[in-house]
Write an enzyme that holds these catalytic residues in place. Sequence first.
Site, PDB file in Angstrom:
ATOM      1  N   GLU A   1       0.888  -1.058   0.001  1.00 55.26           N
ATOM      2  CA  GLU A   1      -0.012  -0.103  -0.001  1.00 55.26           C
ATOM      3  C   GLU A   1       0.707   1.214   0.110  1.00 55.26           C
ATOM      4  O   GLU A   1       2.168   1.087   0.483  1.00 55.26           O
ATOM      5  CB  GLU A   1      -0.701   0.171   1.217  1.00 55.26           C
ATOM      6  CG  GLU A   1      -1.758  -1.013   1.288  1.00 55.26           C
ATOM      7  CD  GLU A   1      -2.652  -1.105   2.754  1.00 55.26           C
ATOM      8  OE1 GLU A   1      -2.231  -0.119   3.501  1.00 55.26           O
ATOM      9  OE2 GLU A   1      -3.281  -1.972   2.930  1.00 55.26           O
TER      10      GLU A   1
ATOM     11  N   CYS B   1       3.277   8.206   1.594  1.00 53.44           N
ATOM     12  CA  CYS B   1       3.651   7.411   2.678  1.00 53.44           C
ATOM     13  C   CYS B   1       3.768   6.210   1.708  1.00 53.44           C
ATOM     14  O   CYS B   1       2.902   5.732   1.140  1.00 53.44           O
ATOM     15  CB  CYS B   1       2.568   7.192   3.516  1.00 53.44           C
ATOM     16  SG  CYS B   1       2.970   6.042   4.991  1.00 53.44           S
TER      17      CYS B   1
ATOM     18  N   CYS C   1       4.800  -7.488   7.428  1.00 50.51           N
ATOM     19  CA  CYS C   1       6.076  -6.898   8.401  1.00 50.51           C
ATOM     20  C   CYS C   1       6.116  -8.264   9.334  1.00 50.51           C
ATOM     21  O   CYS C   1       5.169  -8.666   9.531  1.00 50.51           O
ATOM     22  CB  CYS C   1       5.455  -5.536   9.175  1.00 50.51           C
ATOM     23  SG  CYS C   1       6.610  -4.961  10.252  1.00 50.51           S
TER      24      CYS C   1
ATOM     25  N   CYS D   1       3.780  -6.274  15.869  1.00 49.92           N
ATOM     26  CA  CYS D   1       3.100  -5.523  17.001  1.00 49.92           C
ATOM     27  C   CYS D   1       1.730  -5.785  16.763  1.00 49.92           C
ATOM     28  O   CYS D   1       1.043  -5.596  15.630  1.00 49.92           O
ATOM     29  CB  CYS D   1       3.471  -4.007  16.342  1.00 49.92           C
ATOM     30  SG  CYS D   1       5.086  -3.366  16.770  1.00 49.92           S
TER      31      CYS D   1
ATOM     32  N   CYS E   1      -1.202  -3.551  14.962  1.00 50.80           N
ATOM     33  CA  CYS E   1      -0.868  -2.971  13.662  1.00 50.80           C
ATOM     34  C   CYS E   1      -1.349  -4.123  12.639  1.00 50.80           C
ATOM     35  O   CYS E   1      -1.209  -5.426  12.790  1.00 50.80           O
ATOM     36  CB  CYS E   1       0.597  -2.720  13.387  1.00 50.80           C
ATOM     37  SG  CYS E   1       1.020  -2.582  11.679  1.00 50.80           S
TER      38      CYS E   1
ATOM     39  N   CYS F   1      -2.230   1.244   8.043  1.00 49.76           N
ATOM     40  CA  CYS F   1      -1.475   0.290   7.225  1.00 49.76           C
ATOM     41  C   CYS F   1      -1.821  -0.865   7.337  1.00 49.76           C
ATOM     42  O   CYS F   1      -1.808  -1.504   8.324  1.00 49.76           O
ATOM     43  CB  CYS F   1      -0.071   0.369   7.595  1.00 49.76           C
ATOM     44  SG  CYS F   1       0.833   2.057   7.242  1.00 49.76           S
TER      45      CYS F   1
END
Length: 381
Positions: free
Chosen positions: A112, A125, A132, A136, A139, A363
């Site tokens: 994205e 961004c 990822c 976390c 997220c 995100c």
Amino acid sequence: MTSLPLISVDPDARGRRPSMPPRHLADLDLPGRQALVTELGEPAFRAKQVSNHYFGRLVRDPERMTDLPAATRERLAGTLLPTLLTPVRELACDDGATRKALWRLHDGSLVESVLMGYPDRVTVCISSQAGCGMACPFCATGQAGLTRNLSTAEIVDQAVYLAGVAASGAVAGSPPRLSHVVFMGMGEPLANYSRVVAAIRRLVAPAPEGLGLSQRHITVSTVGLVPAIRRLASEDLSVTLALSLHAPDDELRDELVPVNQRWKVSEVLDAAWDYAATTGRRVSIEYAMIKDVNDQPWRADLLGRLLAGKLAHVNLIPLNPTPGSRWDASPKPVEREFVRRLRDAGVSTTVRDTRGREIDGACGQLAAAGDTDGDSRAATA
């Protein structure tokens, strides 16, 4: 919310194994591009011409590269400008000032990017990884896990594509030129260190080498990979470091940012202060405000003590909850009290502008939807 045109993608892409894309001119410096062109039997200056189209004019279509011989346009463009990003879904809100793009890469991976227009600037961004691996829990990208690192060109191409959107005048009320890039999209930038640094060098180099942005208008986010922060300080770059702290105490940060189990708050902050001392750049402390988790007054006071007198600015982020998550945003009165306590401690503090909630602004949200909805539903989302 406005749904922008959808471009069909390969329906078989979803089943492919993750793999790096073909080589692109943005993966190479100008001498590398020239060597590649000469391997094709073309004069070296053709590399500069194609690079000028891509970085200087934001042009990808070979038919518009009229300074190249017609007989070699397709071959040169095919070699130097292979397609890296295919739009799956593009959404706009805030009267077109915020535009989010979901891309499918050549191997079916999803990433994205977001374009944000303001009266005085245009910011994009961008993502540095597909998914990822930092895990976390609040997220959406972290919940998805890591698919793979992006290539240098896949990173750069997001910025170049959205620079073209800005140049087209599509972002009303904003300048027609991209000015700022933040590495705050999908992924941990410093976990893809060499390609991210190479991408930064392409973004700041003047055309035809790169996009010609100011180093001071580039921000690199990290959850706190201490060796990589120290390495970045030695790169002779004056980009802003954004540290995703989210908790001032190790007990909570071990849960919210699992990499804290390797590098504790004190170690991460020491590396950040060394970065600030080396570069002269103020560190941005990113802090997602999570209801009843990290928003207590005593944590504001502790954060204030840690940051007082340092070259730092706190960027409080109202949490954009992901579907089904147990995490929620702090109430506004709690947020205001947190701000007050930090400012009373002498710490510069602002609250991030909350944009893009209508278009799955956090995100990973759009990628998660795109991976399950299917392309036909994306067309009418």
